[in-house]
Enzyme design. Structure first.
Site, PDB file in Angstrom:
ATOM      1  N   TYR A 128      62.435 -69.334  45.573  1.00 22.09           N
ATOM      2  CA  TYR A 128      63.458 -68.317  45.761  1.00 22.09           C
ATOM      3  C   TYR A 128      64.116 -68.543  44.451  1.00 22.09           C
ATOM      4  O   TYR A 128      64.559 -67.388  43.752  1.00 22.09           O
ATOM      5  CB  TYR A 128      64.235 -68.711  46.938  1.00 22.09           C
ATOM      6  CG  TYR A 128      65.097 -67.533  47.322  1.00 22.09           C
ATOM      7  CD1 TYR A 128      64.714 -66.361  48.158  1.00 22.09           C
ATOM      8  CD2 TYR A 128      66.364 -67.596  46.873  1.00 22.09           C
ATOM      9  CE1 TYR A 128      65.498 -65.361  48.459  1.00 22.09           C
ATOM     10  CE2 TYR A 128      67.460 -66.615  47.351  1.00 22.09           C
ATOM     11  CZ  TYR A 128      66.830 -65.464  48.173  1.00 22.09           C
ATOM     12  OH  TYR A 128      67.847 -64.549  48.265  1.00 22.09           O
TER      13      TYR A 128
ATOM     14  N   SER B 125      70.786 -62.600  43.499  1.00 21.04           N
ATOM     15  CA  SER B 125      71.343 -63.721  44.447  1.00 21.04           C
ATOM     16  C   SER B 125      72.352 -64.686  43.820  1.00 21.04           C
ATOM     17  O   SER B 125      72.033 -64.651  42.475  1.00 21.04           O
ATOM     18  CB  SER B 125      70.227 -64.387  44.913  1.00 21.04           C
ATOM     19  OG  SER B 125      70.352 -65.607  45.895  1.00 21.04           O
TER      20      SER B 125
END
Length: 265
Positions: free
Chosen positions: A169, A156
């Site tokens: 996250y 990501s």
């Protein structure tokens, strides 16, 4: 290894051809995982979808089968080592050797770091990071024996940068970046390439509430040199490249597909 061909056009086609390959994509009954699976299937691979929700998984298998792709579905929990130890041998017995693994399963849980429950922290880390370790360690046995394989970890933007309210996250995706590099180092000698894809902001069901928020939408576009959200299909090229012979000497890298976000302040 690179293909050999007598003509330039045939050589280029072979570089990106996945015909006959078997690819397992975790967390692929919906969202980006399903898009990536479709792309690998369109490049010729037999695709194995995974998810915990059997109905969603069945629907995804039917939809991709209707498109003419070779598809199988296996429901198992990628955070459960017992499930994985049972599922991977079954897949390889019933479908064939897994030659491409895409560790895509992931969750997002938002909240101020100081108020995040321990259970939430563990859920995100186990789903986004530990699952890649567990599934890869089971699949890698066959890859090592065959001295061939491709592993793609879906990282990501948050493997590099952070934002408020998504600390678990960010921690998980930063860890996944470094796990990708560790896998590439430990398994490179077996002709196994391990890389990551780092998506930016793509329009999906998960991000739709953000896109429909005028303030966030304006901020995101101002932060992105290409001035727009990504289309999930724009990730397929990166996935096919990293799964194909074209990337035979590429390993330990994270390919960011972000519209230029990381290139600018």
């Amino acid at each position: 290894m690179l293909p050999h061909s007598s003509t330039t056009s045939a050589f280029l086609q072979e570089l990106f051809d996945l015909t006959g390959k078997i690819a397992l994509i975790t967390g692929s009954s919906q969202g980006l995982g399903c898009v990536l699976a479709r792309g690998l299937g369109q490049a010729g691979a037999t695709i194995v979808l995974n998810g915990r929700n059997r109905e969603k998984l069945r629907n995804a298998v039917c939809a991709l089968t209707d498109e003419g792709l070779k598809v199988h579905g296996y429901a198992f929990d990628v955070t459960n080592s017992v499930d994985i130890q049972q599922a991977i041998p079954r897949i390889e017995q019933e479908v064939g050797p897994i030659e491409i693994l895409v560790n895509n399963a992931g969750v997002q849980r938002r909240g101020q770091l100081e108020s995040i429950p321990e259970a939430t922290w563990r859920e995100v880390l186990e789903t986004n990071l530990t699952s890649a370790f567990l599934v890869s360690n089971q699949v890698i046995k066959g890859m090592i024996a065959r001295k061939s394989g491709k592993i793609i970890n879906i990282c990501s933007l948050m493997s590099e940068v952070g934002r408020r309210t998504i600390a678990p996250y960010t921690a998980s995706k930063g860890g996944l970046k470094m796990l990708t590099k560790a896998m590439a180092i430990d398994w490179g000698g077996y002709n196994i390439q391990v890389n990551g894809i780092g998506p930016g902001y793509f329009l999906t069901e998960m991000t739709r509430p953000l896109a429909e928020n005028p303030e966030f939408d304006a901020w995101l576009k101002s932060r992105t040199p290409m001035d727009r959200w990504g289309d999930p299909r724009e990730l397929v090229g990166a996935a096919v490249f990293l799964a194909s012979p074209a990337s035979s000497f590429v390993s330990g890298q994270i390919l960011y597909v972000d519209g230029g976000v990381l290139a600018t302040l």
